[in-house]
Structure formats: structure tokens, C-alpha cells
Design a protein around this motif. Structure first.
Motif, mmCIF file in Angstrom:
data_model
loop_
_atom_site.group_PDB
_atom_site.id
_atom_site.type_symbol
_atom_site.label_atom_id
_atom_site.label_comp_id
_atom_site.label_asym_id
_atom_site.label_seq_id
_atom_site.Cartn_x
_atom_site.Cartn_y
_atom_site.Cartn_z
ATOM 1 N N ASP A 178 5.877 -33.346 -23.996
ATOM 2 C CA ASP A 178 7.285 -33.573 -24.294
ATOM 3 C C ASP A 178 7.696 -34.978 -23.886
ATOM 4 O O ASP A 178 7.201 -35.529 -22.906
ATOM 5 N N VAL A 179 8.615 -35.541 -24.646
ATOM 6 C CA VAL A 179 9.145 -36.856 -24.296
ATOM 7 C C VAL A 179 9.889 -36.771 -22.969
ATOM 8 O O VAL A 179 10.694 -35.871 -22.755
ATOM 9 N N THR A 180 9.602 -37.712 -22.080
ATOM 10 C CA THR A 180 10.293 -37.784 -20.801
ATOM 11 C C THR A 180 11.269 -38.951 -20.853
ATOM 12 O O THR A 180 10.848 -40.105 -20.926
ATOM 13 N N SER B 236 17.286 -33.564 -15.988
ATOM 14 C CA SER B 236 18.037 -32.564 -16.748
ATOM 15 C C SER B 236 17.132 -31.867 -17.766
ATOM 16 O O SER B 236 17.172 -30.639 -17.922
ATOM 17 N N TYR B 237 16.328 -32.649 -18.453
ATOM 18 C CA TYR B 237 15.405 -32.060 -19.433
ATOM 19 C C TYR B 237 14.341 -31.206 -18.741
ATOM 20 O O TYR B 237 13.913 -30.181 -19.274
ATOM 21 N N ARG B 238 13.895 -31.633 -17.559
ATOM 22 C CA ARG B 238 12.907 -30.839 -16.831
ATOM 23 C C ARG B 238 13.487 -29.475 -16.471
ATOM 24 O O ARG B 238 12.837 -28.424 -16.655
ATOM 25 N N ILE B 239 14.724 -29.471 -15.982
ATOM 26 C CA ILE B 239 15.380 -28.214 -15.624
ATOM 27 C C ILE B 239 15.578 -27.360 -16.869
ATOM 28 O O ILE B 239 15.315 -26.147 -16.873
ATOM 29 N N ARG C 102 13.884 -27.307 -19.652
ATOM 30 C CA ARG C 102 12.636 -26.753 -20.161
ATOM 31 C C ARG C 102 12.009 -25.745 -19.202
ATOM 32 O O ARG C 102 11.215 -24.902 -19.626
ATOM 33 N N SER C 103 12.391 -25.817 -17.924
ATOM 34 C CA SER C 103 11.895 -24.813 -16.982
ATOM 35 C C SER C 103 12.630 -23.488 -17.148
ATOM 36 O O SER C 103 12.106 -22.435 -16.787
ATOM 37 N N ARG C 104 13.832 -23.542 -17.680
ATOM 38 C CA ARG C 104 14.634 -22.330 -17.866
ATOM 39 C C ARG C 104 14.545 -21.749 -19.260
ATOM 40 O O ARG C 104 14.809 -20.551 -19.459
#
Length: 240
Positions: free
Chosen positions: A35-37, A46-49, A51-53
Motif C-alpha cells: 500500500d502507498v504510505t 491515519s492510513y495505518r490505523i 487499514r488495521s481496522r
């Protein structure tokens, strides 16, 4: 992103052919899943959170990019099931952006959120002297509907239309047969908003909408930004 920001409400203006900023020579960093970071640390976290949910990897690439961007912008995970994404319609919008198609914002609040791409907005910020207000009085229509008529005369067919709050503008877009490349129609409101979005889906126009009464300018802008990022960086689409 760089580019000319719209000056909504400053008069009729002139249509400017868009020029996409040149893509960086260095590809965007990606996490272990490909995934693009985002470079901004807060956005990246924010994107990490997100995608974790919520796992949206089962969605087609454009639908996923748009849905993730809307959730990122609103912190509302309900959009995962509320948005109605049609991949061919989003692809048509992406292609239009790459060709430099006109972009029309139905409201100043949407126009002010767009950067990196020229935008047409005929809706007035305030005051009774605008051309849209005068046309509304003459034609006995709403100001938002008048703004759509004025914008269409400048943009013509093949434009991308964004509606964040004015259900009347969305209905005028359908009534005027504007032949859009894409309509991002997500007006918010308890009166008429959900019905207008349902009518948009029934119209057969290439569109992005949502089912419930929620929506708004932030949603419209976020959906557009997702497509614009892919238009600026084709590698991002290929790896999404």
C-alpha cells in the motif's frame, strides 16, 4: 500539490485547461502489503490505523482509493458500506482528469477545498449581486440550479461535477443533460439529499454517490483528491 486555486464567487471567470503537475521521479513509499504510505507522518499514521481496522483490499483499485480517502477525511468508517462506487465510472473520471477535463464545483465550500486543479464555480459566496442570483430571479429557480446552468455554459460536456450540499444542484445536473465524465454527488441533508442521490444512481450517469443522508463538501473533495492523486501518479493506480 500545486496549481491554481479557484476563486469562487469572483464573477464568471474563464475556463482554464488543466495541466497536471509532473509526477515525482521517486515512487511513493509503500508498506509491507504494497500500500502507498503517505509522506506526511500524520496522514501515514491515519492510513495505518484505517487499514488495521478495515480491510478494503477486496475492492477494485479506484473504489478502494476513493473509499479510503473519504474515511480518512471524515473518520467515519460507515462510508465503507455507504458509498456507492462504480469502477467504470471512476475510471471515466480518472481518464477525464488525465485529459485535462473541466471540473465544476456546485458550491464554494467544495471549490475552496480543491487545490492542484483549476475549478469552475458559479455559486456565490455571499451577496445578492452575483450572476447566479440574478439568473435565479429571472428564471424563477434556485441559486444553486442557476449556478449549474452558468457552469455548464462554460464547461460543456465531459466535465467532472462535484456536489457536496446542494441537492437542487444535483437535480439540475440531471435535468440539464450535461453529459458528464463523472458526477461526484454526495449532498448532505435530511430533506431531499438521499432522494436526490438515489435519482442520480437511477439516471444512468457515471457517478459516485452514497445511500444515506450524510455526505458533504469534505466527502466530495476527498473522493476527487483520490482520483487526482492517481491521475498525477499512474504507478499509484497500478499498485493500489
Amino acid at each position: 500539490m500545486t496549481g491554481k486555486r479557484a476563486a469562487p464567487g469572483d464573477g464568471p471567470g474563464s475556463k482554464i485547461r488543466a495541466s497536471l503537475p509532473r509526477r515525482s521521479l521517486h515512487p511513493a513509499p509503500r508498506d509491507t502489503d504494497g500500500d502507498v504510505t503517505p509522506a506526511d507522518p500524520v496522514e501515514a499514521e491515519s492510513y495505518r490505523i484505517l487499514r488495521s481496522r478495515l480491510d478494503l483490499t477486496g475492492l477494485p483499485p479506484l473504489s478502494r482509493a476513493v473509499t479510503e480517502r473519504v474515511i480518512y477525511a471524515t473518520a467515519d468508517f460507515g462510508y465503507a458500506t455507504d458509498l456507492v462506487c462504480h469502477e467504470p465510472a471512476l475510471a471515466a473520471g480518472l481518464g477525464a482528469l488525465r485529459r485535462g477535463a473541466p471540473v465544476v464545483a456546485a458550491e464554494p465550500t467544495v471549490a475552496s477545498g480543491l487545490a492542484g486543479y483549476p475549478v469552475i464555480c458559479k455559486a456565490p459566496n455571499a451577496g445578492a449581486g452575483s450572476l447566479a442570483v440574478r439568473l435565479a430571479r429571472t428564471a424563477n429557480i434556485s441559486v444553486s440550479a442557476a449556478a449549474v446552468r452558468l457552469a455548464f455554459s462554460e464547461a460543456g460536456p465531459g466535465a467532472i461535477w462535484l456536489v457536496g450540499s446542494a441537492s437542487a444542484a444535483l437535480r439540475e445536473i440531471m435535468a440539464r443533460v450535461v453529459e458528464p465524465a463523472l458526477v461526484i454527488g454526495v449532498p448532505v441533508g435530511l430533506v431531499g439529499a438521499a432522494e436526490a442521490k438515489e435519482a442520480l444512481r437511477r439516471s444512468g450517469l457515471p457517478s459516485l454517490s452514497n445511500v444515506s443522508e450524510k455526505g458533504g463538501s469534505a466527502v466530495a473533495v476527498a473522493a476527487f483528491e483520490a482520483l487526482l492523486r492517481m491521475a498525477q501518479d499512474p504507478e499509484e493506480e497500478a499498485r493500489a
